[in-house]
Design a protein around this motif. Structure first.
Motif, PDB file in Angstrom:
ATOM      1  N   GLU A   1      20.912  43.345  -2.895  1.00 47.84           N
ATOM      2  CA  GLU A   1      21.680  42.168  -2.723  1.00 47.84           C
ATOM      3  C   GLU A   1      20.468  41.195  -2.275  1.00 47.84           C
ATOM      4  N   PRO A   2      19.592  40.605  -3.240  1.00 43.89           N
ATOM      5  CA  PRO A   2      18.531  39.766  -2.608  1.00 43.89           C
ATOM      6  C   PRO A   2      18.877  38.855  -1.623  1.00 43.89           C
ATOM      7  N   GLU A   3      20.266  38.076  -1.693  1.00 48.04           N
ATOM      8  CA  GLU A   3      20.516  37.222  -0.769  1.00 48.04           C
ATOM      9  C   GLU A   3      20.531  37.901   0.770  1.00 48.04           C
ATOM     10  N   LEU A   4      20.753  39.153   0.632  1.00 46.17           N
ATOM     11  CA  LEU A   4      21.013  39.721   2.221  1.00 46.17           C
ATOM     12  C   LEU A   4      19.663  40.529   2.467  1.00 46.17           C
TER      13      LEU A   4
ATOM     14  N   TYR B   1      34.299  36.207  -1.802  1.00 41.16           N
ATOM     15  CA  TYR B   1      32.815  36.478  -2.336  1.00 41.16           C
ATOM     16  C   TYR B   1      32.891  37.351  -3.452  1.00 41.16           C
TER      17      TYR B   1
ATOM     18  N   ARG C   1      29.184  32.765  -5.957  1.00 44.61           N
ATOM     19  CA  ARG C   1      28.908  31.578  -5.109  1.00 44.61           C
ATOM     20  C   ARG C   1      27.741  32.150  -3.860  1.00 44.61           C
ATOM     21  N   THR C   2      27.117  31.614  -3.260  1.00 40.08           N
ATOM     22  CA  THR C   2      26.081  32.122  -2.425  1.00 40.08           C
ATOM     23  C   THR C   2      26.733  32.506  -1.025  1.00 40.08           C
ATOM     24  N   PHE C   3      26.290  33.405  -0.559  1.00 33.40           N
ATOM     25  CA  PHE C   3      26.865  33.775   0.948  1.00 33.40           C
ATOM     26  C   PHE C   3      26.832  32.417   2.046  1.00 33.40           C
TER      27      PHE C   3
ATOM     28  N   ILE D   1      23.272  38.940  -9.190  1.00 26.56           N
ATOM     29  CA  ILE D   1      22.908  37.544  -9.472  1.00 26.56           C
ATOM     30  C   ILE D   1      21.814  37.018 -10.288  1.00 26.56           C
TER      31      ILE D   1
ATOM     32  N   ILE E   1      18.023  32.480  -5.785  1.00 26.28           N
ATOM     33  CA  ILE E   1      18.381  31.274  -5.199  1.00 26.28           C
ATOM     34  C   ILE E   1      17.317  30.448  -5.041  1.00 26.28           C
TER      35      ILE E   1
END
Lengths: 285, 285
Positions: free
Chosen positions: A231-234, B134, B144-146, B178, B220
């Motif tokens: 999860e690149p966002e995390l 999410y 949707r982003t976190f 994503i 992102i």
């Protein structure tokens, strides 16, 4: 060679089968042992100890070097089902064994970065006294219910609880962790507590290494979905939870790999040997 | 409902189970004996076939002190009070970011599955609900982003991330990775950028990832940098701060990713793009 005379006893065919298996396990351990030797010079002593114990097994090597072709041994080496639990010692007979080509083993040894261990000092401690009299000790009872002590020699930190239990972190090898824990126990002892050194146990070992090529994490997560989480966002790395040695690996795009969750050094090595071919298949460009 | 020609059953169960509409024919709006019950939600609550005692009509309806009539309805569906609460919360959260009904329904279903499984019982219901929202957005192909979910929820990004991973484990599902394109239309329309710029930004981001100019960067951040480059090359310029605000990315992060894609800028733009500011005059940070 003094063992040549025993050859005729071990030539019969019935024994070849078990000889084959034994040589194969030996072969795997040979590679692992090489890793051990490279990784930790302090273990040389234990290596030579093992040498003196298992003299007769060398004969299996001798009798099989002719009968076992090279591919048989090599093909089973990377397989995970060969357990590394029983170590058969190897003496100077080793060079006669078929040498595994580098493409089969990665040739990279993960370096240990952190060892977390616990030990029971077996006596109730007065943390305030320890914090007041010991050097490099901090104690904030409102924040955390333990004394945080640091020593310089193996650069380590210990959390010492009033129950007498202690957690030692920051050492780079098992021996150093034990040594550091002993030093901490000595400090506590010198302050007047009847400290003992019971149940020293290594709880966690962290290792890291570099495969030296960039990795396609997106493809890795597609194929190994049940083990990977990316999860690149995390977190920028892929979290791979290996099942066979229960190890968590953090794999990064740059090719750096962090292995954690091991109780034994061999688990780290085994996990890395398992992941290396997978990572090679996902090399970028 | 059956087609008169071929006999195909078009619709069964044509009883409308939606909520009852109000009739304005009577003067007394409270009593309307022709209608019964609230809207049925059998998929989510357990059936909801409970009944309740309505307000008394005559004078003899336990009117002590002239105020309270028969005790108001007891807790109906007490077993799923928490679930109904969570559904309400999910609807509220989704409403804040204008999510369509299909995503809300999917979220409700996910929540019901997780709730029934009880493996995440200890976690705050709101955290589970946010994580379900999410996942539902991801599963519907409109992630949707976190940070966007955080904005409409009281739960921290860290906790939502933890619950997200736990839910994927519990339900044994996985979600797609994503991509930069998933967020382009939303970010660009929030910034008021015309379609041309949005298409250019999408192209830039996709090309940048293909050419591996931004290894290890979150999609992102790459999307934000692409939007910056596209907007700066067009008549509708946006600052890094504005884009960072919309995307939930720090402006230094946009700067970093922009620096990585800047050298190949001429290759990244689509062929038919009309430059307001030529490529060589793009800001260099």
């Amino acid at each position: 060679m003094p063992y040549d005379s025993y050859l005729h006893i071990f030539l019969p065919d019935e024994l070849n089968q078990e000889n084959t298996e034994q040589t194969l396990t030996e072969g795997k351990q040979g590679v692992e042992r090489n890793h051990e030797i490279q990784g930790d010079p302090s273990r040389l002593q234990s290596v030579s100890e093992k040498n003196s114990n298992g003299i007769c097994t060398d004969n299996f090597n001798l009798s099989n070097s002719g009968s076992n072709p090279l591919p048989t041994e090599n093909s089973t080496l990377p397989s995970p089902e060969n357990s590394s639990s029983s170590f058969f010692p190897l003496t100077s007979m080793t060079p006669l064994m078929p040498v595994t080509p580098v493409s089969e083993s990665s040739g990279i040894v993960p370096q240990l970065q952190n060892i977390v261990s616990t030990v029971n000092l077996a006596c109730k401690l007065d943390l305030k006294k320890i914090a007041l009299h010991a050097k490099n000790a901090e104690y904030n009872p409102k924040r955390f219910a333990a004394v945080i002590m640091r020593i310089r020699e193996p650069r380590t930190t210990a959390l010492i609880f009033s129950s007498g239990k202690m957690v030692c972190t920051g050492a780079k090898s098992e021996e150093l962790s034990r040594l550091a824990a002993r030093k901490f126990a000595r400090v506590v002892q010198k302050l007047g507590f009847p400290a003992r050194f019971l149940d020293f146990k290594i709880q966690n070992m962290v290792g890291s290494c570099d495969v030296r090529f960039p990795i396609r994490l997106e493809s890795l997560v597609l194929t190994h979905q049940q083990f990977s989480s990316y999860e690149p966002e995390l977190f920028p790395g892929l979290i791979y939870r290996m099942v066979k040695p229960r190890i968590v690996l953090l794999i990064f795009v740059s090719g750096k790999v962090v292995l954690t969750g091991a109780k034994e050094r061999s688990e780290i090595y085994e996990a890395f040997e398992n992941i290396y071919p997978i990572l090679k298949s996902f090399k970028k460009a | 409902m059956i087609c008169p020609e071929c006999g195909l059953v078009v619709g069964d169960r044509v009883i409308d189970v939606g909520s009852e509409w109000r009739t304005f024919s009577n003067d007394k709006a409270t009593k309307d004996p022709s209608r019964v019950g609230d809207s049925q939600n059998p998929l989510l609550s357990d059936g909801d076939l409970t009944t309740m005692i309505g307000k008394g009509t005559g004078a003899a309806s336990f009117d002590e002190f002239g105020n309270s009539k028969y005790q108001n309805r007891r807790t109906m569906s007490s077993s799923d009070r928490a679930m109904m609460n969570a559904f309400k919360e999910i609807t509220t959260m989704a409403d804040r970011i204008n999510l369509p009904r299909n995503i809300v329904d999917r979220t409700n279903n996910l929540f019901k599955q997780v709730y029934e499984q009880k493996s995440l019982k200890g976690r705050a219901n709101d955290a589970i609900a946010s994580a379900c929202l999410y996942i539902a957005c991801r599963q519907e192909g409109v992630p949707r982003t976190f940070k966007e979910i955080c904005a409409v929820s009281r739960i921290s990004k860290k906790e939502i991330g933890r619950c997200f991973k736990l839910i994927l484990k519990a339900l044994e599902t996985s979600v797609d990775l994503i991509t930069t394109g998933d967020f382009m239309s939303r970010f660009c329309s929030n910034l008021g950028l015309p379609k041309q710029v949005q298409m250019a930004a999408t192209h830039i981001a996709r090309k940048a990832v293909e050419l591996d100019l931004v290894p290890g960067r979150s999609p992102i951040s790459v999307a934000a940098a692409a939007i910056y480059m596209a907007s700066q090359a067009s008549a509708e310029k946006r600052t890094q701060k504005e884009i960072g605000d919309i995307a939930g990315v720090a402006d230094v992060t946009i700067r970093q990713s922009y620096r990585l894609i800047y050298p190949r800028a001429p290759d990244l733009f689509p062929a038919d793009f009309k430059f307001d500011t030529p490529v060589d005059k793009l800001p260099q940070l």
